[in-house]
Enzyme design. Structure first.
Site, PDB file in Angstrom:
ATOM      1  CD  GLU A 110      10.603 -13.606  34.571  1.00 26.51           C
ATOM      2  OE1 GLU A 110      11.452 -13.940  35.407  1.00 26.51           O
ATOM      3  OE2 GLU A 110       9.655 -12.864  34.821  1.00 26.51           O
ATOM      4  CG  HIS A 230      18.690 -10.488  37.822  1.00 26.80           C
ATOM      5  ND1 HIS A 230      18.845 -10.002  36.551  1.00 26.80           N
ATOM      6  CD2 HIS A 230      17.399 -10.902  37.914  1.00 26.80           C
ATOM      7  CE1 HIS A 230      17.697 -10.112  35.899  1.00 26.80           C
ATOM      8  NE2 HIS A 230      16.803 -10.653  36.701  1.00 26.80           N
ATOM      9  NE  ARG A 274      17.069 -14.882  37.425  1.00 30.68           N
ATOM     10  CZ  ARG A 274      16.015 -14.382  38.071  1.00 30.68           C
ATOM     11  NH1 ARG A 274      16.059 -14.234  39.370  1.00 30.68           N
ATOM     12  NH2 ARG A 274      14.925 -14.037  37.430  1.00 30.68           N
ATOM     13  CG  HIS A 335      17.909 -10.878  41.863  1.00 32.58           C
ATOM     14  ND1 HIS A 335      17.312  -9.644  41.835  1.00 32.58           N
ATOM     15  CD2 HIS A 335      16.967 -11.769  41.450  1.00 32.58           C
ATOM     16  CE1 HIS A 335      16.052  -9.775  41.422  1.00 32.58           C
ATOM     17  NE2 HIS A 335      15.822 -11.055  41.195  1.00 32.58           N
ATOM     18  CD  GLU A 359      15.789 -12.976  49.247  1.00 31.73           C
ATOM     19  OE1 GLU A 359      14.965 -12.131  48.859  1.00 31.73           O
ATOM     20  OE2 GLU A 359      17.009 -12.912  49.004  1.00 31.73           O
ATOM     21  NE  ARG A 370      14.479 -16.445  43.358  1.00 32.94           N
ATOM     22  CZ  ARG A 370      14.080 -15.584  42.422  1.00 32.94           C
ATOM     23  NH1 ARG A 370      13.006 -15.835  41.705  1.00 32.94           N
ATOM     24  NH2 ARG A 370      14.757 -14.477  42.210  1.00 32.94           N
TER      25      ARG A 370
HETATM   26  C1  SIN Z   1      13.201 -10.382  37.057  1.00 31.85           C
HETATM   27  O1  SIN Z   1      12.228  -9.700  36.763  1.00 31.85           O
HETATM   28  O2  SIN Z   1      14.096 -10.681  36.272  1.00 31.85           O
HETATM   29  C2  SIN Z   1      13.308 -10.888  38.434  1.00 31.85           C
HETATM   30  C3  SIN Z   1      12.355 -11.958  38.624  1.00 31.85           C
HETATM   31  C4  SIN Z   1      12.887 -12.889  39.667  1.00 31.85           C
HETATM   32  O3  SIN Z   1      13.859 -12.593  40.332  1.00 31.85           O
HETATM   33  O4  SIN Z   1      12.334 -13.969  39.771  1.00 31.85           O
END
Ligand code: SIN
Length: 527
Positions: A110, A230, A274, A335, A359, A370
């Site tokens: 990721e 997100h 992100r 998100h 959270e 994050r």
């Molecule tokens: C995602 O799967 O993109 C979300 C994972 C996250 O929020 O850390």
């Protein structure tokens, strides 16, 4: 043996209940069915150092970098060094992470991770797998559970030194009646507040009830201006999440001319942090009249997508998209809330008898933004620690807090949709003083009675919206998820000095930035 009330049944609440029940009487309370929580919807996975080519130092560095100068190193080191052991505990508790043919854990990638360190289950159903396994583990224990029981407020009494101590929770029971559940300790694992925003990947339950109740009880909050959007939710009502792991596998973002625009924004393109990708998409959408950006995963092939991301494949199909053969429309959505109830690394808050995990808490581990897949890990690591800390003598953390001044004079009713729309347009991915002040004035005029669950949730959202606005006005810089178009620079001198721990004291709600006393700007918060 203490009577410990745990509020919330996501990963943080279930880990706390599981671990604390060895030494305490545990009462587990949730406002919906037991399995409902943000955890259940987590897709990408859980980041941890589980492979020989990775290191704790590298996970620490990635987390700190994503956090844009606001992470607290002690918390980050705890997260990354204790994470691997805790993930092994999850495996012992029956979570079946995906594996490759030779039996090794499958590794997802990721954004902003320098190593493939995200483990996942059921392809994109990691949260569900964790939720199911933990519920099974907790059900096997002598834990008293109350579903459909809404915590309206914390119950406190005042100690001899004039400071509050939590003695239980005031709830609306499933029959609609109010009652008090007594406890020596309350652990809030009640999640975030995605419902503050019109577009969110979070389920309906995310109304920030624990954070709002803690605030009203006098607990310090911090970092509430930092709300993570997100980059990729499916651009349909309900905004289902399209995991970052999809981009991790190679999917690209295209504007309506078919241009892959993210490399114009950041050298890491679609895998930039992100907040950068979310803003990149929002700006590209603005240029094309607000129409969604396309996520192109076709190069991965329909078969791979169906196996690796079965949940997303199903959701796409439900909305008429065959994402193996056509790009899908995506848009940013609220998100994850980096801010929350201020805690130390053992979940202690500034109020005696009150702990917070997951959270709902703000350990300082995420800073201003994050890192992907660090949230399940945070819940796991810090809930485990908090459960163990319950065995120690109770004490509250010390916080030198700025004191926002609130007088809730509003009388106007409002709908949740109005609030969510206002937050989206005025307090969203990009902010400025004019819009924030407008939002503050409108929020100051509203009121919700807390005599039903929906009314109380709306009152919570209203309290939290006001806090986010005041904190966002106060932070006159852009950092991580908090982007001020009128203060586009990151100002190092402001990183911690404007960190704002909100403590609920009576006073005037200050809607306009120019009414914040200048001398307050320099105060600091310590833990
Ligand atoms: C995602 O799967 O993109 C979300 C994972 C996250 O929020 O850390």
């Amino acid at each position: 043996m203490a009577r410990v009330i745990v509020v919330g049944t996501g990963i943080a609440g279930l880990i706390t209940a599981y671990r604390a029940s060895a030494h305490h009487d545990v009462v587990l309370v949730t406002k919906a069915e037991l399995a409902e929580s943000n955890t259940k919807y987590a897709q990408g996975g859980i980041a941890a150092v589980l492979f020989p080519d990775d290191s704790v130092a590298s996970h620490v560095a990635d987390t700190m970098r994503a956090g844009a100068g606001l992470c607290e190193r002690d918390a980050v080191e705890v997260l990354c060094s204790e994470g691997p052991l805790r993930v092994q505990e999850l495996i012992s508790l029956g979570v079946e992470f995906d594996r490759i043919k030779n039996g090794e854990l499958a590794r997802g990638h990721e954004a902003a991770h320098s190593s493939r360190r995200v483990v996942h289950a059921g392809g994109d159903a990691t949260g569900l797998a964790i939720e199911v396994a933990l519920l099974r583990a907790v059900r096997a224990l002598a834990v008293e559970t109350y579903a459909y029981t809404f915590m309206r407020d914390l119950v406190t009494e005042t100690d001899a030194d004039g400071k509050p101590r939590v003695t239980g929770i005031d709830v609306i029971a499933p029959d609609g009646n109010s009652r008090v559940i007594d406890g020596d300790i309350v652990v809030l694992a009640s999640g975030g507040a995605g419902q503050l925003y019109k577009h969110t990947t979070n389920p309906f339950v995310t109304t920030g009830d624990g954070v709002a109740a803690a605030y009203r009880a006098g607990a310090a909050l911090s970092d509430v201006e930092f709300f993570q959007f997100h980059p990729t939710s499916l651009a349909v009502p309900g905004n289902p999440l399209v995991s970052e792991a999809v981009r991790g596998e190679g999917a690209t973002l295209l504007d309506e001319n078919g241009k892959r625009f993210m490399f114009d924004v950041h050298p890491d393109g679609e895998l930039a942090p992100r907040d950068v990708v979310a803003r990149g998409i929002a700006r590209a959408m603005e240029k094309q009249g607000g129409r969604p950006i396309m996520l192109d995963a076709t190069a991965l092939g329909a078969e791979f997508l169906a196996t690796r991301f079965p949940g997303i494949t199903e959701v796409c199909a439900e909305h008429g998209f065959e994402w193996g053969t056509q790009p899908i429309p995506v848009t940013p959505a609220a998100h994850y809330w980096m801010g929350g109830i201020r805690t130390d690394i053992d979940g202690r808050t500034s109020v005696r008898g009150l702990y917070a995990v997951g959270e709902a808490s703000c350990t300082g581990v995420h800073g201003a933004n994050r890192l992907a897949s660090n949230s399940l890990l945070e819940s796991l690591v810090f809930a485990w620690r908090a459960a163990d800390a319950l065995n120690e003598p109770q004490r509250a953390i010390e916080v030198d807090a700025l004191e926002p001044q609130f007088e809730i004079t509003g009388k106007e009713p409002f709908t949740r949709d109005q609030l969510r729309e206002l937050m989206w347009t005025h307090v969203g991915l990009e902010r400025n003083a004019t819009r924030l002040e407008e939002a503050a004035a409108i929020l100051a005029s509203w009121h919700s009675e807390a005599n039903t669950v929906e009314g109380a949730e709306n009152a919570n959202l209203l309290d939290l919206a006001r806090l986010v606005v005041v904190a966002a006005l106060r932070r006159k810089e852009s950092r991580g998820a908090h982007e001020r178009t009128d203060y586009p620079e990151t100002r190092e001198e402001l990183a911690f000095s404007t960190r704002w721990a909100a403590v609920n004291v009576a006073g005037d709600f200050i809607p306009a930035e120019d009414r914040i006393p200048a001398e307050d700007q320099a105060e600091t918060v310590t833990r």
